[in-house]
Scaffold this motif. Structure first.
Motif, mmCIF file in Angstrom:
data_model
loop_
_atom_site.group_PDB
_atom_site.id
_atom_site.type_symbol
_atom_site.label_atom_id
_atom_site.label_comp_id
_atom_site.label_asym_id
_atom_site.label_seq_id
_atom_site.Cartn_x
_atom_site.Cartn_y
_atom_site.Cartn_z
ATOM 1 N N ASN A 1 1.386 1.773 -3.652
ATOM 2 C CA ASN A 1 0.141 2.228 -4.141
ATOM 3 C C ASN A 1 0.072 3.567 -3.549
ATOM 4 O O ASN A 1 -0.539 4.289 -4.480
ATOM 5 C CB ASN A 1 -1.037 1.216 -3.658
ATOM 6 C CG ASN A 1 -1.236 0.110 -4.268
ATOM 7 O OD1 ASN A 1 -0.710 -0.154 -5.524
ATOM 8 N ND2 ASN A 1 -1.787 -0.978 -3.654
ATOM 9 N N ALA A 2 0.217 4.156 -2.601
ATOM 10 C CA ALA A 2 0.258 5.268 -2.095
ATOM 11 C C ALA A 2 1.126 6.243 -2.806
ATOM 12 O O ALA A 2 0.600 7.321 -3.333
ATOM 13 C CB ALA A 2 0.306 5.526 -0.800
ATOM 14 N N ALA A 3 2.144 6.179 -3.304
ATOM 15 C CA ALA A 3 2.985 6.982 -4.174
ATOM 16 C C ALA A 3 2.369 6.996 -5.422
ATOM 17 O O ALA A 3 2.346 8.111 -5.913
ATOM 18 C CB ALA A 3 4.296 6.090 -4.146
ATOM 19 N N ARG A 4 1.917 5.856 -6.011
ATOM 20 C CA ARG A 4 1.217 5.958 -7.192
ATOM 21 C C ARG A 4 0.000 6.962 -7.216
ATOM 22 O O ARG A 4 -0.283 7.686 -8.297
ATOM 23 C CB ARG A 4 0.818 4.513 -7.751
ATOM 24 C CG ARG A 4 1.788 3.487 -8.076
ATOM 25 C CD ARG A 4 2.966 4.106 -9.155
ATOM 26 N NE ARG A 4 2.662 4.502 -10.291
ATOM 27 C CZ ARG A 4 2.271 3.685 -11.322
ATOM 28 N NH1 ARG A 4 2.580 2.358 -11.192
ATOM 29 N NH2 ARG A 4 1.881 4.269 -12.356
ATOM 30 N N ASP A 5 -0.707 6.619 -6.190
ATOM 31 C CA ASP A 5 -1.993 7.433 -5.934
ATOM 32 C C ASP A 5 -1.671 8.945 -5.933
ATOM 33 O O ASP A 5 -2.722 9.760 -6.398
ATOM 34 C CB ASP A 5 -2.603 6.917 -4.603
ATOM 35 C CG ASP A 5 -4.000 7.564 -4.294
ATOM 36 O OD1 ASP A 5 -4.768 7.347 -4.937
ATOM 37 O OD2 ASP A 5 -4.002 8.345 -3.466
ATOM 38 N N LEU A 6 -0.702 9.328 -5.195
ATOM 39 C CA LEU A 6 -0.279 10.646 -5.091
ATOM 40 C C LEU A 6 0.303 11.459 -6.443
ATOM 41 O O LEU A 6 0.909 12.421 -6.342
ATOM 42 C CB LEU A 6 0.726 10.920 -3.866
ATOM 43 C CG LEU A 6 -0.120 10.576 -2.620
ATOM 44 C CD1 LEU A 6 1.143 10.562 -1.501
ATOM 45 C CD2 LEU A 6 -1.074 11.798 -2.309
ATOM 46 N N GLY A 7 0.350 10.614 -7.500
ATOM 47 C CA GLY A 7 0.745 11.037 -8.559
ATOM 48 C C GLY A 7 2.198 10.544 -9.330
ATOM 49 O O GLY A 7 2.466 10.901 -10.260
ATOM 50 N N ALA A 8 3.047 9.694 -8.478
ATOM 51 C CA ALA A 8 4.236 9.528 -8.769
ATOM 52 C C ALA A 8 4.092 8.205 -10.027
ATOM 53 O O ALA A 8 3.318 7.113 -9.714
ATOM 54 C CB ALA A 8 5.170 8.606 -7.779
ATOM 55 N N ASN A 9 4.844 8.450 -11.134
ATOM 56 C CA ASN A 9 5.007 7.307 -12.205
ATOM 57 C C ASN A 9 5.811 6.112 -11.600
ATOM 58 O O ASN A 9 6.670 6.206 -10.509
ATOM 59 C CB ASN A 9 5.216 7.686 -13.444
ATOM 60 C CG ASN A 9 6.800 8.310 -13.402
ATOM 61 O OD1 ASN A 9 7.237 7.892 -12.511
ATOM 62 N ND2 ASN A 9 6.919 9.471 -14.168
ATOM 63 N N ILE B 1 10.653 5.853 -3.286
ATOM 64 C CA ILE B 1 10.017 4.898 -2.174
ATOM 65 C C ILE B 1 10.788 3.757 -2.248
ATOM 66 O O ILE B 1 11.241 3.470 -0.976
ATOM 67 C CB ILE B 1 8.426 4.852 -2.557
ATOM 68 C CG1 ILE B 1 7.893 6.115 -2.795
ATOM 69 C CG2 ILE B 1 7.841 3.708 -1.267
ATOM 70 C CD1 ILE B 1 7.772 7.002 -1.322
ATOM 71 N N GLN C 1 9.331 7.292 -10.608
ATOM 72 C CA GLN C 1 9.482 7.963 -9.439
ATOM 73 C C GLN C 1 9.198 7.448 -8.257
ATOM 74 O O GLN C 1 9.881 7.680 -7.172
ATOM 75 C CB GLN C 1 8.300 9.308 -9.635
ATOM 76 C CG GLN C 1 9.019 10.140 -10.730
ATOM 77 C CD GLN C 1 7.641 11.260 -10.711
ATOM 78 O OE1 GLN C 1 6.509 11.025 -10.994
ATOM 79 N NE2 GLN C 1 7.960 12.479 -11.251
ATOM 80 N N ASP D 1 0.811 -1.295 0.061
ATOM 81 C CA ASP D 1 0.065 0.005 -0.107
ATOM 82 C C ASP D 1 0.978 1.110 0.013
ATOM 83 O O ASP D 1 0.334 2.420 -0.325
ATOM 84 C CB ASP D 1 -0.910 -0.108 1.169
ATOM 85 C CG ASP D 1 -2.155 -0.813 0.795
ATOM 86 O OD1 ASP D 1 -2.436 -0.817 -0.346
ATOM 87 O OD2 ASP D 1 -3.061 -0.905 1.678
ATOM 88 N N MET D 2 2.199 1.161 0.617
ATOM 89 C CA MET D 2 2.945 2.315 0.440
ATOM 90 C C MET D 2 3.273 2.675 -1.004
ATOM 91 O O MET D 2 3.148 3.865 -1.394
ATOM 92 C CB MET D 2 4.300 1.865 1.305
ATOM 93 C CG MET D 2 4.907 3.175 1.711
ATOM 94 S SD MET D 2 6.600 3.033 2.511
ATOM 95 C CE MET D 2 5.979 2.253 3.975
#
Lengths: 357, 271
Positions: free
Chosen positions: B170-178, B186, B181, B167-168
């Protein structure tokens, strides 16, 4: 409140042989607090993850603001997620966690700093910028996770059982906090929970799900007072679910005794399920009751007494502020308005499963 | 509580007999002359040109070996951590299989393979391709070290990656990171502890090896490990050998200190 912001069209999802969602249709309106409610394994989290972009449906479409986003990766979607276990970045401090999304979007330092201050104030954690996530309590971490999501000004906030790991008191505080946030920010909330009380407290709309199917969509009042089937009635709060026969409009035979009710259109002599909430069962003197019974259990619950009354071979669950000792003969009265008639389930999928309350 | 402590008895006995006392002896020998007087001469002997060259070469080859292991291991660990249990257990099996063989035998096998008229060159000349003559050069030593030590780099990195909260990511993807990134910001920082222990577990044995350099270097390439070995065995000078060992120990500890310090600087939040 009227705009369809998210539209799920014919969504199906299967893992191996396990069908999690079967042809699900659901729309979410702008500014709505919508809760997906159901027991574990009902497909609510999968639905949320499909909206968030972490799962791709096997078939069907996700429409967001009029555009098909089914194949769009999560980083291209205008929504943010608050995860069940917070998922804070443990190698970054609180300010860096909150700034993550904004730095990706190349916002100016001043804009980011203002946003961090604003978000921390919003979740009542001013001054926590330089703390590390590990040094915060569960409730604080959850609020940081919410802050990290909302600084990106998403159109929709997805919350996956965000209060599940918190203790009761904190959970109740956070419920009010979330309602306040939703009203202050004016964004759409999609909330997943298995806790019916949480759903009733916070939602504008509740979607009750079971085994991959939507059982009922409605306001908390509708869901509670007019459950459409035995599953919903059983899942939301305590209830007496009885088999009955609809004799004609406004008259139902329950356990051999005809009761007046307010429902129409079920035909004549139709088998139905009848829901009567425990607080709607009135205990009176035996001679005044529509049926008579004997009190078999008595528990003091604080706000009310919980009693079980054996009458016509059925154990009636009763909530009342009046106390009747075990062994007392009582009469039972139910006003017509409090009797809720439901069709018998057609398929096995709709059959009420036994849920531990 | 006292009974619990009793359980540590066997190991305590072991470590005192075979770790602490020998270490103490090395320090004693290293800091004394043959007549028993205190001296730093043995340790200072590291500054002779031959010894400095051996030490420098050891550092260089150990560094190269660690770097190559890291480059090979990280992607493999990532693939392993993302594949399903049945797939990954197969890959892990292939990968661990050579470890079931004694590492001396594996190194000897490389000697046979790389020889001037060895298997590889015979095959190459059969195809009319130019021969490779890396046996008895530093290249062969690095090759042997990488082959022997690679698993010690993969496993700690794999262990960290498999425990990473999905989920960490997923959270990075969710916040806009490709995905790039997400990796840089992360996954990589979160996996640093595994990388550090991998580097430690490869660098230290690579730095101090003398068997691999003996077998694949043909006695022509001297690493600091070989110098120490020769001092003990051929020169029978225990005082000088211990003194050089102390210097090597200091170098190893210092290298690890630098790596750990770099790690702390990372997690302090350079994002």
């Amino acid at each position: 409140m009227s705009n369809k912001l998210i539209d799920l069209v014919h969504i199906s999802k299967t893992y191996g042989t396990n069908t999690v969602l079967d042809n699900l249709d659901l729309y979410i309106r702008e500014n709505e607090f919508l809760t997906l409610l159901g027991p574990s394994g009902c497909g609510k989290t999968t639905t949320l993850r499909i909206i968030g972009g972490f799962e791709t449906p096997d078939s069907g479409q996700v429409i967001f603001d009029g555009k098909d986003i089914t194949a769009l990766p999560p980083n291209k979607r205008q929504l943010n997620t608050v995860f069940q276990r917070y998922a804070l970045f443990s190698h970054m401090n609180i300010a860096e966690n909150i700034a993550f999304g904004l730095k990706i979007k190349n916002k100016t330092k001043k804009y980011i700093d203002d946003k961090i201050r604003y978000a921390l104030k919003l979740v009542n954690l001013d001054g926590y910028e330089n703390r590390m996530p590990d040094s915060l309590s569960g409730g604080q971490q959850q609020r940081i996770a919410i802050a990290r999501a909302i600084v990106n000004e998403p159109k929709v906030l997805l919350l996956d059982e965000p209060l599940g790991a918190l203790d009761l008191k904190l959970r109740q505080d956070m419920q009010y906090e979330l309602i306040r946030l939703k009203n202050e920010l004016g964004i759409t909330f999609v909330y997943v929970t298995h806790d019916q009380e949480e759903a009733l407290t916070m939602s504008d709309t509740i979607v009750v799900m079971n085994q991959g199917y939507i059982q009922q969509i409605g306001t908390p009042e509708t869901i509670y007072n007019e459950p459409e089937n035995a599953f919903v009635a059983d899942f939301i709060g305590d209830s007496n679910i009885l088999s009955g026969i609809m004799l004609k409009d406004r008259l139902v035979n329950i356990l051999g005794t005809p009761f007046q009710c307010v429902d129409e259109g079920f035909g004549t002599n139709t088998p139905v399920d009848v829901v009567i909430r425990p607080e709607d069962v009135n205990l009176v003197k035996p001679e005044d009751g529509m049926i008579r019974g004997i009190v078999t259990h008595l528990i003091f619950k604080g706000v009310h007494y919980e009693m079980e009354v054996m009458a016509n071979n059925y154990e009636w669950l009763v909530h009342s502020t009046d106390m009747f000792p075990v062994g007392t003969e009582v009469g039972i009265r139910v006003v017509p308005f409090d009797i809720q008639i439901m069709n018998k389930p057609i398929s096995e999928d709709e059959e009420a499963v036994n849920i531990e309350a | 509580m006292k009974r619990r402590r009793l359980l540590a008895g066997p190991y305590l006995f072991w470590s005192v007999s075979f770790i602490i006392i020998p270490l103490f002896l090395i320090v004693c020998y290293g800091l004394t002359k043959a007549d028993g007087g205190f001296t730093l001469e043995n340790a200072a002997h590291i500054t002779t040109p031959e010894n400095l060259k051996a030490l420098g070469l050891s550092l260089l080859l150990a560094f190269l070996c660690t770097l190559i292991c890291l480059v090979l291991a990280y992607p493999l660990a990532m693939i392993l951590s993302q594949s399903s249990i049945s797939q990954s257990s197969f890959i892990v099996l292939i990968f661990i299989l050579p470890m079931w063989m004694n590492f001396l035998l594996r190194t000897l096998a490389w000697q046979t393979l790389l020889e001037k008229n060895g298997v590889i060159n015979t095959f190459l000349s059969f195809l009319h391709l130019p021969q490779i003559n890396i046996i008895n050069t530093p290249y062969a030593i690095v090759l042997g070290m990488v082959y022997d030590f690679l698993p010690f780099m993969v496993l700690p990195i794999y262990n960290v990656l498999i425990k990473l909260d999905k989920d960490m990511i997923n959270a990075a993807r969710d916040l806009g990171a490709n995905s790039a990134q997400t990796f840089v910001k992360i996954i990589l920082p979160q996996s640093i502890p595994g990388v550090i222990s991998g580097i430690t577990m490869v660098f230290v044995p690579a730095m101090t090896t003398f068997v691999i350099s003996d077998l694949l270097g043909g006695g022509k390439v001297l690493l600091i490990g070989n110098v120490i070995e020769q001092t003990f065995k051929q020169g029978s000078n225990w005082h000088l050998g211990s003194g050089l060992s102390l210097v090597l120990m200091i170098f190893v500890i210092a290298s690890m200190g630098i790596v750990n310090k770099y790690d702390k600087g990372q997690s302090g939040g350079s994002f």
